[in-house]
Design a protein around this motif. Structure first.
Motif, short mmCIF file in Angstrom:
data_model
loop_
_atom_site.label_atom_id
_atom_site.label_comp_id
_atom_site.label_asym_id
_atom_site.label_seq_id
_atom_site.Cartn_x
_atom_site.Cartn_y
_atom_site.Cartn_z
N SER A 81 0.83 -1.22 0.00
CA SER A 81 0.00 0.00 0.00
C SER A 81 0.86 1.27 0.00
CB SER A 81 -0.92 0.00 1.21
OG SER A 81 -0.11 -0.04 2.37
N GLN A 82 2.18 1.11 -0.24
CA GLN A 82 3.06 2.28 -0.19
C GLN A 82 3.40 2.79 -1.58
OE1 GLN A 82 6.84 1.65 1.80
NE2 GLN A 82 7.46 3.76 1.33
N LEU A 83 3.24 4.11 -1.75
CA LEU A 83 3.67 4.72 -3.01
C LEU A 83 5.19 4.75 -3.03
CD1 LEU A 83 2.74 6.29 -5.61
CD2 LEU A 83 3.10 8.39 -4.30
N VAL A 84 5.82 4.09 -4.00
CA VAL A 84 7.29 4.00 -4.01
C VAL A 84 7.90 4.73 -5.21
CG1 VAL A 84 7.35 1.85 -2.68
CG2 VAL A 84 7.30 1.76 -5.19
N ALA A 85 7.09 5.10 -6.17
CA ALA A 85 7.62 5.83 -7.35
C ALA A 85 6.46 6.53 -8.04
CB ALA A 85 8.29 4.85 -8.32
N PHE A 86 6.79 7.58 -8.75
CA PHE A 86 5.78 8.17 -9.64
C PHE A 86 6.46 8.87 -10.81
CE2 PHE A 86 6.39 11.59 -6.44
CZ PHE A 86 6.71 12.67 -7.26
N ARG A 87 5.70 9.02 -11.88
CA ARG A 87 6.15 9.75 -13.07
C ARG A 87 5.10 10.78 -13.42
NH1 ARG A 87 9.31 9.76 -17.18
NH2 ARG A 87 10.42 7.87 -16.56
N ILE A 88 5.56 12.00 -13.69
CA ILE A 88 4.64 13.08 -14.03
C ILE A 88 4.75 13.39 -15.52
CG2 ILE A 88 4.01 15.49 -13.59
CD1 ILE A 88 5.19 15.21 -10.81
N ILE A 89 3.60 13.41 -16.20
CA ILE A 89 3.56 13.73 -17.63
C ILE A 89 2.75 15.01 -17.82
CG2 ILE A 89 2.72 13.01 -19.91
CD1 ILE A 89 5.00 11.24 -19.07
N ASP A 90 3.35 15.94 -18.52
CA ASP A 90 2.71 17.23 -18.77
C ASP A 90 2.31 17.31 -20.25
OD1 ASP A 90 1.90 19.86 -18.48
OD2 ASP A 90 3.95 20.69 -18.40
N THR A 91 1.11 17.80 -20.51
CA THR A 91 0.70 18.02 -21.90
C THR A 91 0.37 19.51 -22.00
OG1 THR A 91 -1.51 17.26 -21.23
CG2 THR A 91 -0.12 15.68 -22.37
N PRO A 92 1.38 20.35 -22.25
CA PRO A 92 1.27 21.80 -22.04
C PRO A 92 0.59 22.58 -23.16
CG PRO A 92 3.46 21.26 -22.78
CD PRO A 92 2.73 19.97 -22.70
N GLY A 93 0.18 21.92 -24.25
CA GLY A 93 -0.41 22.69 -25.36
C GLY A 93 0.59 23.73 -25.85
N LEU A 94 0.12 24.92 -26.11
CA LEU A 94 1.03 25.95 -26.63
C LEU A 94 1.65 26.80 -25.51
CD1 LEU A 94 -1.03 27.18 -29.73
CD2 LEU A 94 0.86 25.55 -29.66
N ASP A 96 3.88 28.07 -22.00
CA ASP A 96 5.32 28.31 -21.81
C ASP A 96 6.11 27.06 -21.44
OD1 ASP A 96 5.05 30.91 -22.40
OD2 ASP A 96 4.99 31.62 -20.30
N ARG A 97 5.44 26.09 -20.83
CA ARG A 97 6.18 24.90 -20.38
C ARG A 97 6.55 23.99 -21.55
NH1 ARG A 97 1.81 24.49 -16.45
NH2 ARG A 97 1.06 22.69 -17.61
N ASN A 98 6.09 24.31 -22.75
CA ASN A 98 6.32 23.43 -23.90
C ASN A 98 7.79 23.50 -24.35
OD1 ASN A 98 6.33 22.05 -26.39
ND2 ASN A 98 4.15 22.47 -26.65
#
Ligand SMILES: CC(C)(COP(=O)(O)OP(=O)(O)OC[C@H]1O[C@@H](n2cnc3c(N)ncnc32)[C@H](O)[C@@H]1OP(=O)(O)O)[C@@H](O)C(=O)NCCC(=O)NCCS
Length: 249
Positions: A81-94, A96-98
């Protein structure tokens, strides 16, 4: 007292299992805003553990909310039941983070960009390929959603991440300072920008190949500006001292 003792015993027996079992039973699930406490807690543990703080840029809670609001996802990995890893995916469109803007993408291509933002693995759970496995799962999801480009920034001193991204098919396209308060190239942290065509199946054949050290920033810039891309880790001395093959087609 008894409770603490029981908790310690449980932690010890779990750790014993982690360190003695080659193939642990992990499960992946999408994390929504209701799981953000767990995400931020794990991120704090990982950040405290990072030796060279330049190599990892943790997200704020607001940034994670923005990413989810913009249609991105956070893929979590649980052991029991322990969170041991994660991955973050961004879909920034147009927006500034693109990172496609750093590579002069056309507007049409910018719309097809997904960003492989931060990944963390709890220090006790490293070496099970979780960075790579979450990358492959997120890639499948993004392909189903119609994205074509994967982009990521990684510190040139983060061998483990560069190696996992290249193994998945990313290539180094740029090296520059990012995440500065003033402007990217003035302050900020030195980063590779890596790119991958998510639809690409076969590897590429390079005509001209050179080997460059991760610390040779100006030389890497010169070759990158002349159409080369970093496609292989040739050898490594330490996590911040390794050699990359750059090739031109
Ligand atoms: C980068 C990271 C996610 C990789 O974790 P991972 O998926 O478990 O790594 P791998 O399974 O590919 O590990 C391969 C080997 O490298 C080792 N390794 C991985 N990360 C390591 C680290 N930070 N320090 C020392 N050794 C590490 C593993 O123990 C394993 O060794 P082994 O083959 O002897 O068992 C993890 O190191 C991490 O969370 N780092 C801090 C945050 C970070 O830098 N994130 C990436 C930028 S956003």
């Amino acid at each position: 007292m008894l409770e603490i003792l029981k908790t310690n015993q449980l932690a010890e027996s779990l750790l014993h299992e982690v360190h003695t079992t080659a193939s642990l039973a992990f499960h992946m699930e999408m994390l929504g805003k209701e799981k953000m406490n767990e995400v931020m807690k794990l991120q704090d543990i990982v950040y405290d553990y990072v030796e060279n703080k330049e190599t990892y840029h943790p997200n704020t809670l607001e940034e994670n909310y923005d990413i989810l609001d913009a249609g991105g996802h956070i893929l979590g990995v649980y052991f029991k039941s322990q969170l041991v890893a994660f991955r973050i995916i961004d879909t920034p469109g147009l927006g500034d983070r693109n990172l496609g803007k750093d590579l002069n993408f056309s507007e049409e291509d910018l719309r097809k960009v997904s960003i492989f933002d931060s990944t963390v693995v709890h220090p006790d759970f490293r070496g099970h390929g979780l960075q790579f496995k979450t990358l492959m799962r997120s890639k499948e999801i993004l392909l189903q959603q119609g994205y074509q480009h994967g982009l990521a920034t990684i510190s040139p001193n983060n061998l483990y991440s560069v190696r996992n991204l290249i193994k998945a098919g990313f290539v180094i396209k740029e090296v520059k300072k990012k995440y500065g308060a003033i402007a990217d190239e003035i302050d900020g942290k030195l980063r590779y920008i890596l790119w991958m065509d998510l639809r690409q199946k076969a590897g590429k054949q390079y005509q001209h190949v050179v080997r460059l050290g991760n610390r040779e920033v100006e030389k890497q810039k010169l070759f990158l500006n002349n159409g080369y891309e970093g496609f292989k880790i040739v050898s490594h001395e330490q996590s911040d001292n390794f050699t990359i093959a750059y090739g031109r087609i």
